[in-house]
Design an enzyme around this catalytic site. Structure first.
Site, PDB file in Angstrom:
ATOM      1  N   THR A 380       0.807  -1.149   0.315  1.00 48.35           N
ATOM      2  CA  THR A 380      -0.089   0.005  -0.035  1.00 48.35           C
ATOM      3  C   THR A 380       0.850   1.221   0.040  1.00 48.35           C
ATOM      4  OG1 THR A 380      -1.673  -1.291   1.191  1.00 48.35           O
ATOM      5  CG2 THR A 380      -1.871   0.993   1.454  1.00 48.35           C
ATOM      6  N   THR A 398      -4.159   1.646  -2.266  1.00 49.66           N
ATOM      7  CA  THR A 398      -3.551   0.213  -2.252  1.00 49.66           C
ATOM      8  C   THR A 398      -4.025  -0.391  -3.339  1.00 49.66           C
ATOM      9  OG1 THR A 398      -3.299  -1.523  -0.741  1.00 49.66           O
ATOM     10  CG2 THR A 398      -5.544  -0.692  -0.707  1.00 49.66           C
ATOM     11  N   ASN A 400      -3.431  -3.495  -2.384  1.00 49.16           N
ATOM     12  CA  ASN A 400      -3.463  -4.742  -1.486  1.00 49.16           C
ATOM     13  C   ASN A 400      -1.897  -5.391  -1.413  1.00 49.16           C
ATOM     14  OD1 ASN A 400      -4.096  -6.264   0.508  1.00 49.16           O
ATOM     15  ND2 ASN A 400      -4.836  -7.846  -0.667  1.00 49.16           N
ATOM     16  N   SER A 451     -10.692  -2.913   5.575  1.00 51.39           N
ATOM     17  CA  SER A 451      -9.442  -2.560   5.331  1.00 51.39           C
ATOM     18  C   SER A 451      -8.760  -2.131   6.857  1.00 51.39           C
ATOM     19  CB  SER A 451      -9.459  -1.189   4.598  1.00 51.39           C
ATOM     20  OG  SER A 451      -8.181  -0.559   4.511  1.00 51.39           O
ATOM     21  N   GLY A 473       1.270  -1.320   5.005  1.00 49.81           N
ATOM     22  CA  GLY A 473       1.759  -2.395   6.111  1.00 49.81           C
ATOM     23  C   GLY A 473       0.595  -3.467   6.303  1.00 49.81           C
ATOM     24  N   GLY A 474      -0.552  -3.581   5.581  1.00 48.87           N
ATOM     25  CA  GLY A 474      -1.527  -4.499   5.958  1.00 48.87           C
ATOM     26  C   GLY A 474      -2.180  -4.359   7.301  1.00 48.87           C
TER      27      GLY A 474
HETATM   28  O1  DON Z   1      -6.847  -2.419   3.204  1.00 52.38           O
HETATM   29  C1  DON Z   1      -5.803  -3.033   3.661  1.00 52.38           C
HETATM   30  O2  DON Z   1      -5.845  -3.203   4.795  1.00 52.38           O
HETATM   31  C2  DON Z   1      -4.827  -3.694   2.926  1.00 52.38           C
HETATM   32  N1  DON Z   1      -5.348  -3.942   1.766  1.00 52.38           N
HETATM   33  C3  DON Z   1      -3.606  -3.122   2.935  1.00 52.38           C
HETATM   34  C4  DON Z   1      -2.507  -3.586   2.306  1.00 52.38           C
HETATM   35  C5  DON Z   1      -1.243  -3.077   2.543  1.00 52.38           C
HETATM   36  O3  DON Z   1      -0.892  -2.155   3.340  1.00 52.38           O
HETATM   37  C6  DON Z   1      -0.009  -3.640   2.236  1.00 52.38           C
HETATM   38  N2  DON Z   1       1.456  -2.964   2.375  1.00 52.38           N
HETATM   39  N3  DON Z   1       2.279  -3.439   2.558  1.00 52.38           N
END
Ligand code: DON
Length: 569
Positions: A380, A398, A400, A451, A473-474
Protein backbone atom coordinates in the site's frame (compact mmCIF):
# COMPACT_ATOMS: atom_id res chain seq x y z
CA UNK A 1 25.87 40.52 -24.65
CA UNK A 2 27.04 37.32 -23.02
CA UNK A 3 24.84 38.19 -20.09
CA UNK A 4 21.83 38.76 -22.32
CA UNK A 5 22.06 35.39 -24.06
CA UNK A 6 22.50 33.78 -20.66
CA UNK A 7 19.29 35.49 -19.56
CA UNK A 8 17.41 34.26 -22.61
CA UNK A 9 18.72 30.75 -22.11
CA UNK A 10 17.72 30.85 -18.44
CA UNK A 11 14.26 32.10 -19.34
CA UNK A 12 13.89 29.28 -21.84
CA UNK A 13 14.92 26.71 -19.25
CA UNK A 14 12.52 28.21 -16.72
CA UNK A 15 9.77 28.10 -19.37
CA UNK A 16 10.47 24.42 -19.99
CA UNK A 17 10.49 23.49 -16.34
CA UNK A 18 7.82 25.73 -14.89
CA UNK A 19 5.49 25.56 -17.90
CA UNK A 20 2.00 25.24 -16.55
CA UNK A 21 0.47 21.78 -16.61
CA UNK A 22 0.19 20.97 -20.26
CA UNK A 23 3.56 22.29 -21.47
CA UNK A 24 5.70 19.26 -21.09
CA UNK A 25 9.26 18.10 -21.22
CA UNK A 26 9.30 15.26 -23.70
CA UNK A 27 12.02 13.24 -22.06
CA UNK A 28 12.21 10.71 -19.26
CA UNK A 29 12.12 11.90 -15.69
CA UNK A 30 15.32 10.75 -14.07
CA UNK A 31 16.46 13.42 -11.62
CA UNK A 32 15.80 12.00 -8.20
CA UNK A 33 16.75 13.53 -4.94
CA UNK A 34 15.36 11.79 -1.91
CA UNK A 35 15.05 13.75 1.32
CA UNK A 36 13.88 12.13 4.52
CA UNK A 37 13.34 15.31 6.44
CA UNK A 38 12.06 18.65 5.24
CA UNK A 39 10.92 21.95 6.66
CA UNK A 40 8.92 24.76 5.13
CA UNK A 41 6.16 27.27 5.70
CA UNK A 42 4.11 27.19 2.52
CA UNK A 43 3.41 23.61 1.68
CA UNK A 44 4.66 20.09 2.01
CA UNK A 45 4.27 16.69 0.38
CA UNK A 46 5.58 13.46 1.86
CA UNK A 47 5.08 10.42 -0.35
CA UNK A 48 6.61 7.07 -1.24
CA UNK A 49 8.45 8.35 -4.31
CA UNK A 50 10.40 11.52 -5.22
CA UNK A 51 8.59 11.92 -8.56
CA UNK A 52 5.20 11.91 -6.84
CA UNK A 53 6.44 14.32 -4.18
CA UNK A 54 7.76 16.68 -6.88
CA UNK A 55 4.51 16.57 -8.88
CA UNK A 56 2.49 17.39 -5.74
CA UNK A 57 4.78 20.20 -4.65
CA UNK A 58 4.69 21.75 -8.15
CA UNK A 59 0.89 21.87 -7.92
CA UNK A 60 1.06 23.56 -4.50
CA UNK A 61 3.50 26.14 -5.87
CA UNK A 62 1.15 26.86 -8.76
CA UNK A 63 -1.61 27.75 -6.31
CA UNK A 64 -3.33 24.40 -6.02
CA UNK A 65 -4.60 23.42 -2.59
CA UNK A 66 -3.80 20.24 -0.67
CA UNK A 67 -6.58 18.34 -2.47
CA UNK A 68 -5.30 19.40 -5.91
CA UNK A 69 -1.79 18.29 -4.95
CA UNK A 70 -3.08 15.00 -3.56
CA UNK A 71 -4.92 14.18 -6.77
CA UNK A 72 -1.74 14.85 -8.75
CA UNK A 73 0.27 12.69 -6.31
CA UNK A 74 -2.25 9.84 -6.53
CA UNK A 75 -1.99 9.74 -10.34
CA UNK A 76 1.81 10.16 -10.21
CA UNK A 77 2.14 7.16 -7.88
CA UNK A 78 0.10 5.12 -10.38
CA UNK A 79 2.99 5.64 -12.80
CA UNK A 80 6.12 5.75 -10.65
CA UNK A 81 5.21 3.28 -7.89
CA UNK A 82 3.45 0.37 -9.57
CA UNK A 83 3.81 -1.88 -6.53
CA UNK A 84 1.11 0.11 -4.76
CA UNK A 85 0.30 3.38 -6.53
CA UNK A 86 -2.68 2.72 -8.66
CA UNK A 87 -5.65 3.43 -10.79
CA UNK A 88 -6.47 -0.28 -10.52
CA UNK A 89 -7.03 -0.08 -6.76
CA UNK A 90 -8.61 2.16 -4.19
CA UNK A 91 -8.05 4.09 -1.00
CA UNK A 92 -9.25 6.47 1.67
CA UNK A 93 -8.82 10.21 2.13
CA UNK A 94 -9.08 12.19 5.35
CA UNK A 95 -9.36 15.94 4.83
CA UNK A 96 -9.31 18.92 7.12
CA UNK A 97 -9.86 22.36 5.65
CA UNK A 98 -8.51 25.66 6.91
CA UNK A 99 -12.13 26.54 7.69
CA UNK A 100 -12.49 23.55 9.99
CA UNK A 101 -14.42 21.36 7.58
CA UNK A 102 -13.76 17.68 8.07
CA UNK A 103 -14.35 15.05 5.40
CA UNK A 104 -13.49 11.42 4.79
CA UNK A 105 -13.77 9.90 1.34
CA UNK A 106 -14.07 6.15 0.80
CA UNK A 107 -12.88 5.05 -2.63
CA UNK A 108 -12.32 1.47 -1.57
CA UNK A 109 -12.81 -1.26 -4.18
CA UNK A 110 -16.15 -3.10 -4.28
CA UNK A 111 -16.96 -6.74 -4.94
CA UNK A 112 -18.35 -7.20 -8.46
CA UNK A 113 -22.10 -7.97 -8.71
CA UNK A 114 -21.40 -11.63 -9.52
CA UNK A 115 -19.25 -12.13 -6.41
CA UNK A 116 -20.51 -14.58 -3.79
CA UNK A 117 -19.33 -15.79 -0.42
CA UNK A 118 -17.98 -19.13 -1.60
CA UNK A 119 -16.23 -17.89 -4.72
CA UNK A 120 -12.75 -18.77 -3.46
CA UNK A 121 -13.65 -22.22 -2.07
CA UNK A 122 -13.23 -25.59 -3.79
CA UNK A 123 -15.93 -28.27 -3.95
CA UNK A 124 -14.98 -29.45 -0.45
CA UNK A 125 -15.30 -25.94 0.92
CA UNK A 126 -11.55 -25.39 1.31
CA UNK A 127 -10.09 -22.01 0.36
CA UNK A 128 -8.12 -21.78 -2.91
CA UNK A 129 -5.90 -18.98 -1.67
CA UNK A 130 -4.27 -18.27 -5.01
CA UNK A 131 -7.60 -17.25 -6.51
CA UNK A 132 -8.16 -14.34 -4.14
CA UNK A 133 -4.55 -13.23 -4.43
CA UNK A 134 -3.37 -13.67 -8.02
CA UNK A 135 -4.91 -12.93 -11.38
CA UNK A 136 -8.11 -11.55 -12.81
CA UNK A 137 -10.54 -12.98 -10.22
CA UNK A 138 -8.71 -11.38 -7.29
CA UNK A 139 -9.68 -7.81 -8.13
CA UNK A 140 -12.39 -5.65 -6.67
CA UNK A 141 -13.90 -2.88 -8.82
CA UNK A 142 -11.26 -0.10 -8.69
CA UNK A 143 -12.21 3.11 -6.89
CA UNK A 144 -9.27 5.46 -7.32
CA UNK A 145 -10.39 7.40 -10.39
CA UNK A 146 -13.89 8.00 -9.01
CA UNK A 147 -12.38 9.02 -5.67
CA UNK A 148 -10.09 11.59 -7.26
CA UNK A 149 -12.94 12.89 -9.45
CA UNK A 150 -15.18 13.41 -6.43
CA UNK A 151 -12.42 15.05 -4.40
CA UNK A 152 -11.71 17.36 -7.35
CA UNK A 153 -15.33 18.35 -7.83
CA UNK A 154 -15.83 19.10 -4.18
CA UNK A 155 -12.57 20.76 -3.13
CA UNK A 156 -10.33 21.77 -6.05
CA UNK A 157 -9.06 25.33 -5.99
CA UNK A 158 -7.08 25.12 -9.22
CA UNK A 159 -10.10 23.85 -11.15
CA UNK A 160 -7.84 22.36 -13.76
CA UNK A 161 -8.27 18.58 -13.80
CA UNK A 162 -6.02 18.22 -16.85
CA UNK A 163 -3.11 19.95 -15.17
CA UNK A 164 -3.31 17.48 -12.28
CA UNK A 165 -2.96 14.45 -14.58
CA UNK A 166 -0.65 15.71 -17.31
CA UNK A 167 2.63 15.20 -15.39
CA UNK A 168 1.70 11.54 -14.92
CA UNK A 169 0.79 11.12 -18.58
CA UNK A 170 4.20 12.52 -19.52
CA UNK A 171 5.96 10.21 -17.10
CA UNK A 172 4.09 7.19 -18.49
CA UNK A 173 4.68 8.26 -22.09
CA UNK A 174 8.30 9.43 -21.96
CA UNK A 175 9.44 7.26 -19.11
CA UNK A 176 10.73 7.29 -15.59
CA UNK A 177 14.15 6.24 -14.38
CA UNK A 178 13.77 3.32 -11.98
CA UNK A 179 15.19 3.62 -8.49
CA UNK A 180 17.11 0.59 -7.27
CA UNK A 181 14.19 -0.38 -5.08
CA UNK A 182 11.69 -0.22 -7.96
CA UNK A 183 14.05 -2.20 -10.24
CA UNK A 184 14.52 -4.88 -7.56
CA UNK A 185 10.78 -4.97 -6.87
CA UNK A 186 9.87 -5.50 -10.51
CA UNK A 187 12.59 -8.14 -10.94
CA UNK A 188 11.31 -9.91 -7.83
CA UNK A 189 7.82 -10.44 -9.24
CA UNK A 190 8.81 -10.92 -12.87
CA UNK A 191 8.42 -14.69 -12.83
CA UNK A 192 5.00 -14.78 -11.19
CA UNK A 193 3.86 -11.87 -13.34
CA UNK A 194 4.84 -13.82 -16.44
CA UNK A 195 2.92 -16.88 -15.23
CA UNK A 196 -0.18 -14.91 -14.29
CA UNK A 197 -0.23 -12.92 -17.53
CA UNK A 198 0.86 -15.86 -19.69
CA UNK A 199 3.74 -13.88 -21.13
CA UNK A 200 5.77 -10.71 -20.80
CA UNK A 201 4.18 -7.43 -19.80
CA UNK A 202 5.31 -3.83 -19.81
CA UNK A 203 6.61 -4.42 -16.27
CA UNK A 204 8.87 -7.37 -17.03
CA UNK A 205 10.31 -7.21 -20.54
CA UNK A 206 13.81 -7.80 -19.13
CA UNK A 207 15.81 -7.74 -15.93
CA UNK A 208 15.82 -4.16 -14.70
CA UNK A 209 18.62 -2.22 -13.12
CA UNK A 210 18.70 1.12 -11.38
CA UNK A 211 18.39 4.00 -13.86
CA UNK A 212 16.63 1.97 -16.57
CA UNK A 213 13.69 3.82 -18.08
CA UNK A 214 10.19 2.37 -17.60
CA UNK A 215 7.84 3.52 -20.38
CA UNK A 216 4.12 2.70 -20.08
CA UNK A 217 2.35 3.71 -23.33
CA UNK A 218 -0.95 1.93 -22.60
CA UNK A 219 -1.15 3.50 -19.15
CA UNK A 220 -0.47 6.90 -20.79
CA UNK A 221 -3.47 6.34 -23.08
CA UNK A 222 -5.70 5.34 -20.17
CA UNK A 223 -4.62 8.45 -18.27
CA UNK A 224 -5.36 10.58 -21.35
CA UNK A 225 -8.92 9.20 -21.43
CA UNK A 226 -9.27 10.12 -17.74
CA UNK A 227 -7.76 13.55 -18.40
CA UNK A 228 -10.16 14.23 -21.25
CA UNK A 229 -13.38 12.62 -19.97
CA UNK A 230 -13.01 12.65 -16.19
CA UNK A 231 -14.35 9.61 -14.32
CA UNK A 232 -16.31 8.47 -17.39
CA UNK A 233 -13.05 8.10 -19.29
CA UNK A 234 -12.29 5.17 -17.00
CA UNK A 235 -15.67 3.76 -15.94
CA UNK A 236 -17.51 4.03 -19.27
CA UNK A 237 -16.73 3.59 -22.97
CA UNK A 238 -13.62 2.19 -24.54
CA UNK A 239 -11.43 1.83 -21.43
CA UNK A 240 -14.21 0.21 -19.38
CA UNK A 241 -14.91 -2.20 -22.23
CA UNK A 242 -11.23 -3.16 -22.43
CA UNK A 243 -10.99 -3.65 -18.65
CA UNK A 244 -14.02 -5.89 -18.49
CA UNK A 245 -13.16 -7.89 -21.61
CA UNK A 246 -9.62 -8.51 -20.41
CA UNK A 247 -10.68 -9.56 -16.91
CA UNK A 248 -13.54 -11.81 -18.03
CA UNK A 249 -11.45 -13.47 -20.75
CA UNK A 250 -8.90 -14.35 -18.04
CA UNK A 251 -11.33 -15.89 -15.58
CA UNK A 252 -12.61 -12.84 -13.70
CA UNK A 253 -16.16 -11.52 -13.28
CA UNK A 254 -15.98 -7.72 -13.52
CA UNK A 255 -18.53 -6.39 -16.00
CA UNK A 256 -18.81 -3.00 -17.69
CA UNK A 257 -21.88 -2.47 -15.50
CA UNK A 258 -19.78 -3.04 -12.35
CA UNK A 259 -17.45 -0.30 -13.52
CA UNK A 260 -20.24 2.10 -14.51
CA UNK A 261 -21.90 1.52 -11.11
CA UNK A 262 -18.83 2.22 -8.99
CA UNK A 263 -19.42 5.00 -6.49
CA UNK A 264 -17.06 6.61 -3.99
CA UNK A 265 -18.65 7.68 -0.71
CA UNK A 266 -18.21 10.60 1.64
CA UNK A 267 -18.39 9.06 5.12
CA UNK A 268 -18.82 10.34 8.64
CA UNK A 269 -15.27 10.40 10.04
CA UNK A 270 -14.31 8.73 13.30
CA UNK A 271 -13.59 11.49 15.75
CA UNK A 272 -12.13 10.93 19.16
CA UNK A 273 -9.80 12.70 21.59
CA UNK A 274 -6.40 11.73 22.89
CA UNK A 275 -4.91 13.89 25.62
CA UNK A 276 -7.04 16.80 24.42
CA UNK A 277 -6.11 16.39 20.75
CA UNK A 278 -8.91 15.77 18.31
CA UNK A 279 -8.16 12.68 16.21
CA UNK A 280 -9.84 12.52 12.78
CA UNK A 281 -9.61 9.14 11.13
CA UNK A 282 -11.21 6.60 8.83
CA UNK A 283 -14.50 4.81 9.60
CA UNK A 284 -15.63 1.48 8.05
CA UNK A 285 -15.05 -0.07 5.62
CA UNK A 286 -11.73 0.51 7.31
CA UNK A 287 -11.15 -0.96 10.72
CA UNK A 288 -8.29 1.52 11.11
CA UNK A 289 -10.15 4.36 12.79
CA UNK A 290 -12.01 2.22 15.32
CA UNK A 291 -8.95 0.21 16.32
CA UNK A 292 -6.73 3.32 16.49
CA UNK A 293 -9.32 5.03 18.71
CA UNK A 294 -9.43 2.01 21.04
CA UNK A 295 -5.64 1.78 21.25
CA UNK A 296 -5.30 5.46 22.12
CA UNK A 297 -8.11 5.18 24.68
CA UNK A 298 -6.30 2.29 26.34
CA UNK A 299 -3.16 4.44 26.69
CA UNK A 300 -4.81 7.51 28.14
CA UNK A 301 -4.88 6.50 31.82
CA UNK A 302 -1.12 5.75 31.71
CA UNK A 303 1.93 8.00 31.74
CA UNK A 304 3.44 6.73 28.53
CA UNK A 305 6.55 8.89 28.59
CA UNK A 306 7.56 7.77 32.05
CA UNK A 307 7.05 4.10 31.14
CA UNK A 308 9.69 4.68 28.45
CA UNK A 309 9.84 4.00 24.72
CA UNK A 310 10.26 0.28 23.98
CA UNK A 311 10.44 -0.59 27.68
CA UNK A 312 9.04 -3.91 28.84
CA UNK A 313 6.18 -2.21 30.69
CA UNK A 314 5.06 -0.01 27.78
CA UNK A 315 5.46 -2.72 25.13
CA UNK A 316 3.39 -5.08 27.28
CA UNK A 317 0.67 -2.46 27.79
CA UNK A 318 0.49 -1.67 24.05
CA UNK A 319 0.44 -5.35 23.07
CA UNK A 320 -2.38 -6.10 25.52
CA UNK A 321 -4.42 -3.23 24.09
CA UNK A 322 -3.68 -4.40 20.55
CA UNK A 323 -4.79 -7.99 21.12
CA UNK A 324 -8.11 -6.84 22.55
CA UNK A 325 -8.81 -4.40 19.72
CA UNK A 326 -7.87 -6.81 16.95
CA UNK A 327 -10.20 -9.41 18.50
CA UNK A 328 -13.01 -6.88 18.07
CA UNK A 329 -11.85 -6.20 14.54
CA UNK A 330 -12.20 -9.78 13.45
CA UNK A 331 -15.77 -10.16 14.72
CA UNK A 332 -17.40 -6.79 14.51
CA UNK A 333 -15.91 -4.97 11.57
CA UNK A 334 -16.88 -4.97 7.92
CA UNK A 335 -18.57 -2.69 5.40
CA UNK A 336 -21.13 -0.75 7.44
CA UNK A 337 -23.39 -0.48 4.34
CA UNK A 338 -23.88 -4.24 4.62
CA UNK A 339 -23.35 -5.09 8.26
CA UNK A 340 -24.38 -3.28 11.45
CA UNK A 341 -20.92 -2.46 12.80
CA UNK A 342 -21.46 -1.39 16.45
CA UNK A 343 -19.30 1.64 15.83
CA UNK A 344 -20.54 3.96 18.56
CA UNK A 345 -20.15 1.34 21.27
CA UNK A 346 -16.68 0.35 20.10
CA UNK A 347 -15.29 3.88 20.22
CA UNK A 348 -16.73 4.76 23.63
CA UNK A 349 -13.80 5.39 25.98
CA UNK A 350 -15.49 3.46 28.78
CA UNK A 351 -15.82 0.44 26.54
CA UNK A 352 -12.01 0.26 26.16
CA UNK A 353 -11.42 1.02 29.85
CA UNK A 354 -13.70 -1.93 30.58
CA UNK A 355 -11.88 -4.17 28.14
CA UNK A 356 -8.58 -3.30 29.83
CA UNK A 357 -9.90 -4.10 33.33
CA UNK A 358 -8.32 -7.55 33.28
CA UNK A 359 -4.99 -6.13 32.08
CA UNK A 360 -2.27 -7.57 34.30
CA UNK A 361 0.94 -5.48 34.22
CA UNK A 362 2.98 -8.56 35.06
CA UNK A 363 1.48 -11.21 32.75
CA UNK A 364 0.44 -11.70 29.13
CA UNK A 365 -3.22 -12.63 28.61
CA UNK A 366 -3.15 -15.41 26.00
CA UNK A 367 -5.20 -14.53 22.93
CA UNK A 368 -7.02 -17.85 23.29
CA UNK A 369 -8.66 -16.34 26.40
CA UNK A 370 -9.49 -13.02 24.73
CA UNK A 371 -12.72 -12.82 22.80
CA UNK A 372 -14.36 -9.88 21.13
CA UNK A 373 -15.80 -7.49 23.69
CA UNK A 374 -19.33 -6.96 22.45
CA UNK A 375 -21.72 -9.81 22.07
CA UNK A 376 -23.42 -9.17 18.70
CA UNK A 377 -22.28 -10.24 15.90
CA UNK A 378 2.33 -5.15 1.47
CA UNK A 379 1.57 -3.26 -0.55
CA UNK A 380 0.00 0.00 0.00
CA UNK A 381 1.20 3.55 -0.01
CA UNK A 382 0.48 6.64 2.01
CA UNK A 383 0.98 10.35 1.40
CA UNK A 384 0.46 13.42 3.52
CA UNK A 385 -0.02 16.91 2.08
CA UNK A 386 -0.43 20.36 3.64
CA UNK A 387 -0.84 23.60 1.71
CA UNK A 388 -0.10 27.22 2.58
CA UNK A 389 -3.59 27.84 3.96
CA UNK A 390 -3.32 24.92 6.35
CA UNK A 391 -5.59 22.52 4.46
CA UNK A 392 -4.43 19.00 5.18
CA UNK A 393 -4.91 15.72 3.31
CA UNK A 394 -4.01 12.25 4.50
CA UNK A 395 -4.43 9.50 1.89
CA UNK A 396 -3.66 5.80 2.04
CA UNK A 397 -4.15 3.96 -1.22
CA UNK A 398 -3.56 0.38 -2.22
CA UNK A 399 -3.60 -2.55 -4.59
CA UNK A 400 -3.46 -4.77 -1.47
CA UNK A 401 -0.45 -7.09 -1.99
CA UNK A 402 2.72 -5.85 -3.69
CA UNK A 403 1.76 -5.25 -7.36
CA UNK A 404 -1.79 -6.35 -6.41
CA UNK A 405 -3.04 -9.36 -8.33
CA UNK A 406 0.02 -8.99 -10.63
CA UNK A 407 -2.53 -9.12 -13.44
CA UNK A 408 -1.85 -6.40 -16.01
CA UNK A 409 -5.20 -5.53 -17.55
CA UNK A 410 -4.80 -5.90 -21.31
CA UNK A 411 -4.79 -2.78 -23.44
CA UNK A 412 -5.02 -0.34 -20.53
CA UNK A 413 -1.63 -0.82 -18.88
CA UNK A 414 -2.44 -0.95 -15.18
CA UNK A 415 -2.18 -3.67 -12.57
CA UNK A 416 -5.42 -4.90 -11.04
CA UNK A 417 -5.73 -4.98 -7.26
CA UNK A 418 -6.13 -8.21 -5.27
CA UNK A 419 -8.33 -6.57 -2.68
CA UNK A 420 -10.87 -9.44 -2.66
CA UNK A 421 -8.44 -11.21 -0.31
CA UNK A 422 -9.26 -8.58 2.33
CA UNK A 423 -12.69 -10.19 2.66
CA UNK A 424 -12.95 -13.18 4.94
CA UNK A 425 -12.98 -15.89 2.24
CA UNK A 426 -14.16 -18.34 4.90
CA UNK A 427 -14.83 -17.69 8.61
CA UNK A 428 -11.66 -18.25 10.63
CA UNK A 429 -9.37 -18.65 7.60
CA UNK A 430 -6.51 -16.12 7.76
CA UNK A 431 -5.93 -13.73 4.85
CA UNK A 432 -2.62 -12.48 3.44
CA UNK A 433 -1.96 -10.62 6.69
CA UNK A 434 -2.98 -13.49 8.97
CA UNK A 435 -6.18 -11.62 9.83
CA UNK A 436 -9.29 -13.65 10.35
CA UNK A 437 -12.85 -12.48 9.93
CA UNK A 438 -16.40 -13.64 10.14
CA UNK A 439 -19.93 -12.78 9.05
CA UNK A 440 -19.26 -9.02 9.17
CA UNK A 441 -16.65 -9.30 6.44
CA UNK A 442 -18.00 -12.11 4.26
CA UNK A 443 -18.11 -11.58 0.49
CA UNK A 444 -21.33 -10.06 -0.88
CA UNK A 445 -22.03 -8.41 -4.24
CA UNK A 446 -21.25 -4.69 -4.22
CA UNK A 447 -19.74 -4.85 -0.73
CA UNK A 448 -16.44 -3.29 0.29
CA UNK A 449 -13.83 -5.50 1.90
CA UNK A 450 -12.62 -4.58 5.39
CA UNK A 451 -9.44 -2.54 5.44
CA UNK A 452 -6.82 -1.58 8.01
CA UNK A 453 -5.82 1.64 6.27
CA UNK A 454 -5.69 4.48 8.76
CA UNK A 455 -5.10 7.89 7.18
CA UNK A 456 -5.31 10.24 10.14
CA UNK A 457 -5.18 13.92 11.00
CA UNK A 458 -4.57 14.99 14.60
CA UNK A 459 -5.53 18.53 15.58
CA UNK A 460 -3.82 20.68 18.16
CA UNK A 461 -5.73 22.18 21.03
CA UNK A 462 -6.71 25.18 18.84
CA UNK A 463 -8.40 22.82 16.39
CA UNK A 464 -5.72 23.33 13.72
CA UNK A 465 -3.91 20.43 12.04
CA UNK A 466 -0.99 19.17 14.12
CA UNK A 467 -0.09 15.75 12.71
CA UNK A 468 -0.92 14.34 9.25
CA UNK A 469 0.00 10.67 9.22
CA UNK A 470 -0.50 7.24 7.69
CA UNK A 471 1.33 4.20 6.36
CA UNK A 472 1.07 0.98 4.34
CA UNK A 473 1.63 -2.41 5.97
CA UNK A 474 -1.60 -4.45 5.93
CA UNK A 475 -2.64 -5.37 9.45
CA UNK A 476 0.35 -3.46 10.88
CA UNK A 477 -0.94 -0.15 9.54
CA UNK A 478 -3.02 0.62 12.61
CA UNK A 479 -0.29 -0.19 15.13
CA UNK A 480 2.28 1.79 13.12
CA UNK A 481 0.05 4.88 13.06
CA UNK A 482 -0.63 4.31 16.78
CA UNK A 483 3.11 4.16 17.57
CA UNK A 484 3.86 7.26 15.49
CA UNK A 485 1.19 9.28 17.31
CA UNK A 486 2.58 8.16 20.70
CA UNK A 487 6.11 8.95 19.47
CA UNK A 488 5.07 12.53 18.75
CA UNK A 489 2.54 13.30 21.49
CA UNK A 490 3.95 11.29 24.40
CA UNK A 491 7.62 10.78 23.59
CA UNK A 492 8.09 14.26 22.11
CA UNK A 493 9.79 13.17 18.87
CA UNK A 494 10.02 15.32 15.75
CA UNK A 495 8.57 14.07 12.46
CA UNK A 496 11.65 12.37 10.93
CA UNK A 497 12.52 10.64 14.22
CA UNK A 498 8.95 9.52 14.81
CA UNK A 499 8.70 7.73 11.45
CA UNK A 500 12.20 6.23 11.65
CA UNK A 501 11.75 4.78 15.16
CA UNK A 502 11.68 0.95 15.26
CA UNK A 503 8.25 -0.66 15.46
CA UNK A 504 6.50 -3.77 16.77
CA UNK A 505 3.05 -5.24 16.23
CA UNK A 506 0.47 -7.59 17.76
CA UNK A 507 -2.87 -8.46 16.16
CA UNK A 508 -4.54 -10.87 18.61
CA UNK A 509 -4.08 -13.88 16.32
CA UNK A 510 -1.51 -15.24 15.76
CA UNK A 511 -0.67 -14.65 19.43
CA UNK A 512 2.72 -13.17 18.68
CA UNK A 513 4.64 -9.92 19.07
CA UNK A 514 6.26 -9.15 15.72
CA UNK A 515 9.21 -6.79 15.93
CA UNK A 516 11.64 -5.17 13.57
CA UNK A 517 15.18 -6.45 14.18
CA UNK A 518 16.32 -3.24 15.83
CA UNK A 519 13.26 -2.92 18.08
CA UNK A 520 13.31 -4.10 21.71
CA UNK A 521 16.57 -4.97 23.44
CA UNK A 522 17.50 -8.55 24.27
CA UNK A 523 16.74 -7.79 27.89
CA UNK A 524 13.22 -6.48 27.13
CA UNK A 525 12.54 -9.48 24.89
CA UNK A 526 13.55 -11.85 27.69
CA UNK A 527 11.38 -10.04 30.21
CA UNK A 528 8.39 -10.09 27.87
CA UNK A 529 8.89 -13.83 27.26
CA UNK A 530 8.94 -14.42 31.00
CA UNK A 531 5.58 -12.64 31.21
CA UNK A 532 4.16 -15.14 28.71
CA UNK A 533 4.59 -13.34 25.39
CA UNK A 534 5.89 -14.97 22.24
CA UNK A 535 8.15 -12.74 20.15
CA UNK A 536 9.51 -13.02 16.66
CA UNK A 537 11.58 -10.66 14.53
CA UNK A 538 10.36 -9.93 11.05
CA UNK A 539 11.29 -7.55 8.22
CA UNK A 540 10.45 -3.89 8.13
CA UNK A 541 7.08 -2.75 9.43
CA UNK A 542 5.32 0.04 7.53
CA UNK A 543 6.49 3.14 5.67
CA UNK A 544 5.08 6.04 7.63
CA UNK A 545 4.80 9.54 6.13
CA UNK A 546 4.19 12.25 8.71
CA UNK A 547 3.89 16.02 8.72
CA UNK A 548 3.94 18.00 11.96
CA UNK A 549 2.59 21.56 11.95
CA UNK A 550 3.91 23.67 14.77
CA UNK A 551 4.40 27.42 15.28
CA UNK A 552 3.58 28.18 11.64
CA UNK A 553 6.19 25.69 10.42
CA UNK A 554 5.80 22.41 8.59
CA UNK A 555 8.11 19.56 9.41
CA UNK A 556 8.03 16.40 7.32
CA UNK A 557 9.32 12.93 8.01
CA UNK A 558 9.63 10.40 5.16
CA UNK A 559 10.19 6.83 6.25
CA UNK A 560 13.80 5.69 5.79
CA UNK A 561 12.52 2.16 5.07
CA UNK A 562 11.84 3.07 1.42
CA UNK A 563 12.43 5.66 -1.33
CA UNK A 564 10.02 7.90 0.56
CA UNK A 565 10.61 11.59 0.06
CA UNK A 566 9.60 14.72 1.98
CA UNK A 567 9.79 18.14 0.37
CA UNK A 568 8.53 21.57 1.30
CA UNK A 569 8.76 25.14 0.16
O1 DON B 1 -6.77 -2.35 3.05
C1 DON B 1 -5.96 -3.00 3.69
O2 DON B 1 -5.94 -3.05 4.89
C2 DON B 1 -4.89 -3.77 2.93
N1 DON B 1 -5.35 -4.07 1.62
C3 DON B 1 -3.63 -2.96 2.93
C4 DON B 1 -2.48 -3.66 2.26
C5 DON B 1 -1.17 -3.11 2.60
O3 DON B 1 -1.03 -2.18 3.36
C6 DON B 1 0.00 -3.78 2.03
N2 DON B 1 1.19 -3.04 2.33
N3 DON B 1 2.25 -3.31 2.63
Amino acid sequence: MKNKSFQILSLFIVYLFVGFGCKTIKQPFTEYSITKSAEGRNGMVVSAHPFATKVGLDILKKGGNAVDASIAVQFALAVCHPTAGNIGGGGFMVYYSDKGEIATLDYREKAPAAAHKDMYLDAQGNPITKLSLDGALAGGVPGTVEGMWQAFNRYSKLNNWKALIQPSIDAAEFGLGLTKREADGLNGISKSMEEINKGKTVFNPKTWKEGDILIQPELANTLKAIRDRGRDGFYKGDIAKKISQSIISDGGIMTEQDLADYDAKWREPIITFYRGHKIITMPPPSSGGIVLAQLLHAMEPHNIKSLGLHSTALTHLMVEAERRSYADRSTHMGDSDFYPVPLKALIEKNYTFDRMKDFDPSKASPSANIKEGLRESEETTHFSVVDKDGNAVSITTTLNGGYGSKYVVKGVGFILNNEMDDFSVKPGVPNLYGLIGAEANKIEPGKRMLSSMTPTIVLNKDEKPYIVVGTPGGSTIITSVFQTILNIIDHGMDAPTSVAAPRFHHQWLPDMIYTEDNCLTENVRNELKKMGHTITSRGKIGRVEAIILKDGKLQGGADPRGDDDAKAY
